[in-house]
Design an enzyme around this catalytic site. Sequence first.
Site, PDB file in Angstrom:
ATOM      1  N   GLY A 356      71.406  37.081  39.524  1.00 44.59           N
ATOM      2  CA  GLY A 356      71.934  37.609  40.690  1.00 44.59           C
ATOM      3  C   GLY A 356      71.225  36.639  41.970  1.00 44.59           C
ATOM      4  N   GLY A 357      71.257  37.104  43.009  1.00 43.27           N
ATOM      5  CA  GLY A 357      70.802  36.430  44.209  1.00 43.27           C
ATOM      6  C   GLY A 357      69.293  36.102  44.174  1.00 43.27           C
ATOM      7  CG  PHE A 358      66.519  38.774  44.814  1.00 43.95           C
ATOM      8  CD1 PHE A 358      65.761  39.761  43.979  1.00 43.95           C
ATOM      9  CD2 PHE A 358      67.540  39.200  45.412  1.00 43.95           C
ATOM     10  CE1 PHE A 358      65.831  40.939  44.242  1.00 43.95           C
ATOM     11  CE2 PHE A 358      67.782  40.664  45.874  1.00 43.95           C
ATOM     12  CZ  PHE A 358      66.910  41.687  45.188  1.00 43.95           C
ATOM     13  CD  GLU A 360      66.416  34.717  34.274  1.00 45.88           C
ATOM     14  OE1 GLU A 360      65.453  35.494  33.635  1.00 45.88           O
ATOM     15  OE2 GLU A 360      66.427  33.386  33.876  1.00 45.88           O
ATOM     16  CE  LYS A 375      69.691  42.811  41.235  1.00 46.85           C
ATOM     17  NZ  LYS A 375      70.300  42.732  42.489  1.00 46.85           N
ATOM     18  CG  ASP A 472      75.309  39.145  49.546  1.00 50.70           C
ATOM     19  OD1 ASP A 472      76.027  38.163  49.952  1.00 50.70           O
ATOM     20  OD2 ASP A 472      74.762  38.668  48.526  1.00 50.70           O
TER      21      ASP A 472
END
Length: 673
Positions: A356-358, A360, A375, A472
């Site tokens: 993802g954005g910040f 795994e 996450k 987002d």
Amino acid sequence: MAKKSSVSILCFLIIIFSAISVSAQTCDETAGNFKPDSPYDMNRRLINFTLASNVTDHNGYFYGWTGLYPDIVYAVGMCSPGAGPEACSQCIQDTSDSLLKSCPNQTDSFTWLGEEFLCLVHYSRKPFSGVLILEPSNVLFNSMDIAKENQKEFDSVWDVLMSRTIKSLARNNLSTSSLSFSNSKYYANDTAPVPDFRNIWVLMQCTPDVSSEDCKLCLEKSVDYYKELHHGKSGGIVRRPSCFLRWELYTFSGVFDHIRMPTPSSPPQPSPWPSKTPFVVTNMPKKDTSLSGGIITAIVIVIFFFIIISIAIVVAVFKRKRNQKIELPTESVQFDLKTIEAATSNFSASNKLGQGGFGEVYKGMLMNGTEVAVKRLSKTSGQGEVEFKNEVVVVAKLQHRNLVRLLGFSLQGEEKLLVYEFVPNKSLDYFLFDPKKRTQLDWTMRRNIIDGITRGILYLHQDSRLKIIHRDLKASNILLDADMNPKIADFGMARIFGMEETVANTKRVVGTFGYMPPEYVTHGQFSTKSDVYSFGVLILEIISGKKNSSFYQMEGLVNNLVTYVWRLWEKKSLHELIDPIIREESERDEVIRHIHIGLLCVQENSAERPTMSRIHQMLTTSSIALDVPSPPGFLFRKGPGSNPAQRLEPGEPTSMSFACSLDEATITDVTPR
């Protein structure tokens, strides 16, 4: 005459006072206690926070658990027939909150509450689904007695009515079968007239997890228990974890409204029974007609002032709660790091779902068999901790079928983990932008995905306890469950708004290029209309089957999907946008209407974009006329080799962003504040 009047007033005031003073919660002192802020306490608070929405999502009955042994909390919530979803949710939430306050450290507690309808909340450290639970029990009774000369006749009618209602309930011969909402298994209400006097009204219910035989046994024990201890009283309640019994000499629930009693052949005689009498726990003193008027007057005055003071206190507390700023619990279930490592096979590559954005994302399975998605925040990232904490706080407060549900978190050393429900069909972009997998998405499925996303965003903007701006929204943040229903995910960039806030500014512009509206990138200004813009881009992507960025430098012009669709609008050729996969089998007019709505969402002036509630109406009601859209705003990255859909991370120089007019000759470089 004056003496009788004084006695009547006295009884009336005692009735009011008794109704105020009843307590209904049952805390099981024998089951054990827990310490404040312990894992069990946090698990109980979390399941309390989600119970109301789970009950309404499961048609009025929900049994579940959260946490790990030995701190697992099992819970059940149930509403009786007659409660609509909103009323049921409110009753469950109020009952659950009340139970937590009344039983602050008992591991097991339950209560049945409600006047117009019933709702049950039950917490326990032990699993209890399918188990008949008779204790602890809670008995309340009316203090007024049936006249002795009428007792024999009354008992005969009462016994027949109780037996008949139990048999009806046990075989599911329901008098409320027409009610569409809520679980109606093992529920019955009935009434019977006593000749020349009043009707007896009874309501019974069992939890639907027990067998028919256990339900019958539970209610029979409750009837026998009441007869043994409180025979001769004029009404009462018996509460047990598995069943509920209430009878009265007046209608006490809205479920009786449909019952029509036969008109008596002769005028009724004066009733020897009281009117609506409240429940009390102990016998009230019988009225003594030998009391002097002065004593009665003194008693009336004392009780009157006591009631006035009590009401004043209740009103003051209510106003104080109403005026308090809403503060929701930020605690969620905190998992031990070793538990997460075991669930994900120590974050093995074979369990990795994506990035993802910040961080795994890994698939895992907890000890109780629950599949989860974990996450894992990148350890080397210089940013992300703020987003991590934000996501815990925000998502823990959100419960909706079109939002991914947060189950818990882990924060230990450098490891920062979020534990979500596992959504098996990955993300929307996994299907939508793959030439082969896209064939699985027919128009009906795409329309349902758009509708689900609409409901999820509408909940965030309007129907949740807090106003949430996601900031987002994009195809990769829309997950699909086993039935291909969409669930909005990734709330790391979300922002909580006050209920009166409409617009805010930020110096940290975060999100994904191509999905962000002009006012956000150029001025750092965001609102609910920012999500509307992103949603409009999503609609256009879902219909075309193409990424927003795939139109860059198309036909020798600087393009993105938004500007490409606008040119089709000007040429009256919107049908060219439709994915060939759905072009033949789709309802063409309906698809074109969706494209039109998408263009309304991406208009450059945020004030002209519709709200999500208006969008929902336009999507679901074809008779609503659509406005003519104005030209959209669009953004792209500086330089011919850059990706206009690239994610903008916090701290990245925003002077590389451009706001562009539709006239390619005019480009203005704007640095956001």
